[in-house]
Design a protein around this motif. Structure first.
Motif, PDB file in Angstrom:
ATOM      1  N   ARG A 239       0.854  -1.191   0.000  1.00 57.64           N
ATOM      2  CA  ARG A 239       0.000   0.000   0.000  1.00 57.64           C
ATOM      3  C   ARG A 239       0.890   1.241   0.000  1.00 57.64           C
ATOM      4  NH1 ARG A 239      -5.506  -0.738   1.665  1.00 57.64           N
ATOM      5  NH2 ARG A 239      -5.967  -2.920   2.220  1.00 57.64           N
ATOM      6  N   GLY A 240       0.596   2.151  -0.898  1.00 60.91           N
ATOM      7  CA  GLY A 240       1.423   3.341  -1.039  1.00 60.91           C
ATOM      8  C   GLY A 240       2.634   3.129  -1.927  1.00 60.91           C
ATOM      9  N   GLU A 259      -5.051  -9.018   0.470  1.00 60.55           N
ATOM     10  CA  GLU A 259      -4.693  -9.323   1.861  1.00 60.55           C
ATOM     11  C   GLU A 259      -5.678 -10.271   2.538  1.00 60.55           C
ATOM     12  OE1 GLU A 259      -2.598  -4.934   2.488  1.00 60.55           O
ATOM     13  OE2 GLU A 259      -4.514  -5.397   3.434  1.00 60.55           O
ATOM     14  N   GLN A 260      -6.867 -10.436   1.961  1.00 57.81           N
ATOM     15  CA  GLN A 260      -7.859 -11.337   2.545  1.00 57.81           C
ATOM     16  C   GLN A 260      -7.573 -12.755   2.064  1.00 57.81           C
ATOM     17  OE1 GLN A 260     -10.429 -10.600   4.617  1.00 57.81           O
ATOM     18  NE2 GLN A 260     -10.300  -8.373   4.626  1.00 57.81           N
ATOM     19  N   GLY A 261      -6.534 -13.356   2.632  1.00 62.06           N
ATOM     20  CA  GLY A 261      -6.117 -14.671   2.176  1.00 62.06           C
ATOM     21  C   GLY A 261      -7.003 -15.803   2.643  1.00 62.06           C
ATOM     22  N   ASP A 262      -7.604 -15.668   3.830  1.00 64.42           N
ATOM     23  CA  ASP A 262      -8.455 -16.715   4.385  1.00 64.42           C
ATOM     24  C   ASP A 262      -9.896 -16.508   3.923  1.00 64.42           C
ATOM     25  OD1 ASP A 262      -6.088 -17.184   5.709  1.00 64.42           O
ATOM     26  OD2 ASP A 262      -6.832 -16.544   7.677  1.00 64.42           O
ATOM     27  N   PRO A 604       6.041 -16.426  -1.318  1.00 63.08           N
ATOM     28  CA  PRO A 604       7.423 -16.217  -0.873  1.00 63.08           C
ATOM     29  C   PRO A 604       7.991 -17.405  -0.109  1.00 63.08           C
ATOM     30  CG  PRO A 604       5.911 -15.082   0.600  1.00 63.08           C
ATOM     31  CD  PRO A 604       5.073 -15.660  -0.513  1.00 63.08           C
ATOM     32  N   ASN A 605       7.197 -18.481   0.015  1.00 65.79           N
ATOM     33  CA  ASN A 605       7.634 -19.690   0.737  1.00 65.79           C
ATOM     34  C   ASN A 605       7.836 -19.439   2.223  1.00 65.79           C
ATOM     35  OD1 ASN A 605       7.724 -21.263  -1.693  1.00 65.79           O
ATOM     36  ND2 ASN A 605       9.687 -20.306  -2.176  1.00 65.79           N
ATOM     37  N   GLY A 611      -0.268 -10.707   0.659  1.00 70.45           N
ATOM     38  CA  GLY A 611      -0.200  -9.342   0.181  1.00 70.45           C
ATOM     39  C   GLY A 611       0.682  -8.425   0.995  1.00 70.45           C
ATOM     40  N   ARG A 612       1.414  -8.970   1.972  1.00 69.48           N
ATOM     41  CA  ARG A 612       2.216  -8.120   2.862  1.00 69.48           C
ATOM     42  C   ARG A 612       3.643  -8.602   3.024  1.00 69.48           C
ATOM     43  NH1 ARG A 612      -2.160  -7.086   7.799  1.00 69.48           N
ATOM     44  NH2 ARG A 612      -3.783  -6.125   6.502  1.00 69.48           N
TER      45      ARG A 612
END
Length: 647
Positions: A239-240, A259-262, A604-605, A611-612
């Motif tokens: 973000r940004g 970001e809402q992975g679940d 990213p493993n 998303g973060r």
């Protein structure tokens, strides 16, 4: 009501337009432009109304309404609005006038926060109530007979199922084309826990087109200065620090989805998860249409299954071989399916004529049902010459199948087992210890070469392609090497087929895997591998369907679970349904890896929040395929006719 423009006489469709194949109906047409319709919160949305003009002396005529709600400009031209054989698309006003000339009030509406409508645009999640309110307004007008049919493609399909889930009383029928989320978490926004990056390219494109951008030169310049391909080379974003940072309302919803992975409350909203609202959905005639290289394969097939089992409808399903919305096109990517493959050929007329005929039938204005051959019509790809046509495309061919249900009656599941020597075989391995390993580096992902993609042509192309390193595709060098030869891809091939294998349905792989990381992805891709020929000396590896699973979600979409490094786990990876005829001499091929970029975001493993993430690891992943770990591909196989069964 507020109207920006006076009533005007609409012009007939011109002879020089692509619409010349469509004949105007018996009614003249009048247009009311930018009628402002108030929603329940007071925000006003702009509607263009195309009204049939009754013959002289007719008093108090009332008409059924067609509603199309769009974020793409109600007066624009869509490249998908074609008649087969003519490359020139129709404009939305041309189509609307044509329907009105045949006795429908056509209502074209800009969605909230788009073009002439008020409010702030938030992708998807305002659409159920806005659609419901618009429908009620149309039904109450003096020229309306109280019946409203909805139609539209893509986002214009999503808004249909959103309002349909609220079962508005005036809803009479729906033609849902390539959209209408059954579950956006599993197709359209996310898939198998991964995020579909077409959402990012869509956000960038439409942030540029938004009313706020057009009114703000500084914001417009900031967005235009972005190099979207460069952004895709420098993951991760934040973000940004993204290509849409200058348009905060677009960046907000993009990262909210990312970001809402679940699978939590966000994904269970009515606009995003139709399957949770099937019981209360409006019981009206429906068509759900998509295509094998469209992001909404799962959406269309699941909506058909879920609603046909609950509703009188009737409910119909159409699945062609096209990319998103290109129903009058004979090819997808580098593969051509023949002139019989268009929707026009399947039903003996244009998309517009098909819809009008069906609308007249369900409204009781005609006894001619265009779907009388069965509620399900699917195109089974394959059976062509395998040569190269004048445009340089593989002639794969195919045929339409009209049936009474989906999955097709007689379909059976057949297992093809993975072997450590690269074989794909109906017999399971008897080896006591067999596996294959590869390294997945997020900095060097496997490139996306076609598939179920839309809204991202500047980054990735949809459709069927030879699975080779080709400079047309993001992340490729142009070496021409088969993607299956990469060190981070495991390819499994059947022997050349002695007889035809025909499939139609969802593709699944049951795999035993392990990793040295806390999380990783497993991807699969089903391929019809042509043998070498004079025109294709290396053969042609045609992608049919692909899938992905983020392993933290292997047990539950709601409650992620870390991997234990080195521990073998059983997983099932699902790929979208497809339908294909594997010819004699072809091979069935399955590719297994851990990335398909930029179709899906990179894992990213690590167990970083979706998303973060900021730091990535290289993963050593292994697929186990011995007697105790029988990894296998599950194919939905159709019964063979006598000619096919003879080897």
């Amino acid at each position: 009501m507020a109207v920006d423009a006076a009533i005007v006489q609409a012009s007939p469709i011109g002879e020089n337009d692509a619409a010349r194949a469509l004949q105007d109906g018996p009614y003249a047409v009048e247009v009311l432009a930018n009628v402002m319709v108030a929603m329940r919160d007071g925000v006003q949305l702009a509607v263009d109304l195309y009204l049939p003009v009754a013959s002289a002396g007719a008093v108090g005529m009332r008409w059924p309404c067609l509603l199309e709600r769009t974020p793409y400009d109600k007066s624009a031209i869509a490249q998908s609005d074609l008649v087969a054989g003519d490359p020139r698309p129709l404009s939305k006003p041309q189509i609307a006038r044509w329907f009105a000339s045949h006795g429908f009030v056509m209502a074209m509406q800009d969605c909230r926060g788009r073009y002439r409508s008020q409010g702030v645009f938030t992708k998807y999640t305002n659409e159920a109530e806005d659609g419901h309110d618009t429908l009620a307004w149309l039904a109450a007008q003096p020229w309306s007979d109280g019946r409203v049919i909805t139609q539209g493609l893509s986002y214009c399909a999503h808004v249909q199922t959103a309002l349909g889930s609220l079962a508005p009383p005036a809803l009479a029928a729906q033609f849902v084309d390539s959209g209408g989320f059954s579950n956006a978490y599993q197709g359209g926004i996310r898939q198998g826990g991964a995020f579909e990056l077409k959402q990012a390219t869509w956000a960038y494109k439409h942030a540029l087109l938004s009313p706020l951008t057009q009114a703000d030169p500084a914001r417009k310049a900031a967005l235009q200065a972005q190099d979207i391909r460069a952004w895709f080379r420098r993951m991760p974003w934040a973000r940004g620090d993204s290509p849409v940072s200058a348009a905060p309302e677009y960046e907000d919803y993009l990262f909210e989805q990312w970001e809402q992975g679940d699978f939590g409350p966000y994904w269970q909203q009515v606009e995003l998860c139709g399957e949770r609202h099937y019981d209360g959905y409006g019981d009206v005639p429906m068509v759900h249409m998509s295509s094998w290289y469209d992001p909404y394969v799962r959406t269309a097939t699941e909506n058909y299954i879920g609603l046909s089992q609950r509703k009188r409808g009737p409910v119909h399903l159409i699945m062609g071989p096209w990319v998103h919305g290109r129903r009058s096109q004979t090819y997808s990517g580098d593969v051509d399916f023949g002139p019989q493959s268009t929707l026009d050929a399947a039903f003996g007329g244009s998309f517009y004529q098909l819809r009008r005929a069906w609308y007249d039938y369900v409204l009781g204005r005609s006894h001619d049902n265009p779907f009388q051959r069965g509620p399900v019509s699917i195109f089974v790809m394959g059976g062509g010459s395998g040569g190269r046509d004048a445009a340089g495309r593989l002639q794969h061919g195919g045929r339409w199948v009209h049936a009474q249900d989906w999955p097709l009656p007689g379909t059976r599941t057949q297992a093809w087992h993975l072997h450590a020597d690269g074989r794909l075989d109906p017999s399971a391995s008897s080896e006591p210890d067999a596996s294959r390993a590869y390294t997945y580096d997020p900095a060097q992902p496997v490139p996306t070469i076609g598939g179920t993609i839309t809204s991202a042509d500047e980054i990735m192309l949809p459709g069927a392609f030879d699975q080779r390193d080709d400079a047309r595709f993001f992340g490729c060098s142009g070496s021409g090497r088969d993607i299956g030869e990469r060190d981070d891809v495991l390819s499994f091939r059947s022997a050349p087929l002695a007889q035809v294998v025909e499939i139609a349905g969802v593709i699944r792989a049951s795999l035993f895997v392990s990793s040295d990381c806390a999380d990783t992805d497993i991807t699969i891709k089903l391929i019809d591998e042509y043998p070498p020929s004079a025109e294709y000396p290396h053969g042609f590896a045609m992608n049919l369907s692909d899938g992905i699973l983020r392993l933290r979600y292997r047990e539950s979409w709601e409650q992620p679970q870390r991997l234990v490094p080195g521990q073998v786990v059983k997983i099932e990876v699902e790929a979208f349904a497809t339908a294909n005829r594997f010819a004699r001499g072809h091979r069935i091929r399955l590719d297994v890896s851990s990335s398909n970029y930029p179709h899906f975001d990179l894992n990213p493993n690590t167990d970083a929040a979706p998303g973060r993430w900021q730091q990535a690891k290289v993963a050593r992943n292994r697929v186990h395929m011995d007697a105790d770990h029988p990894s296998h591909l599950l194919l939905p196989v159709l019964p063979l006719c006598d000619d096919d069964a003879q080897g």
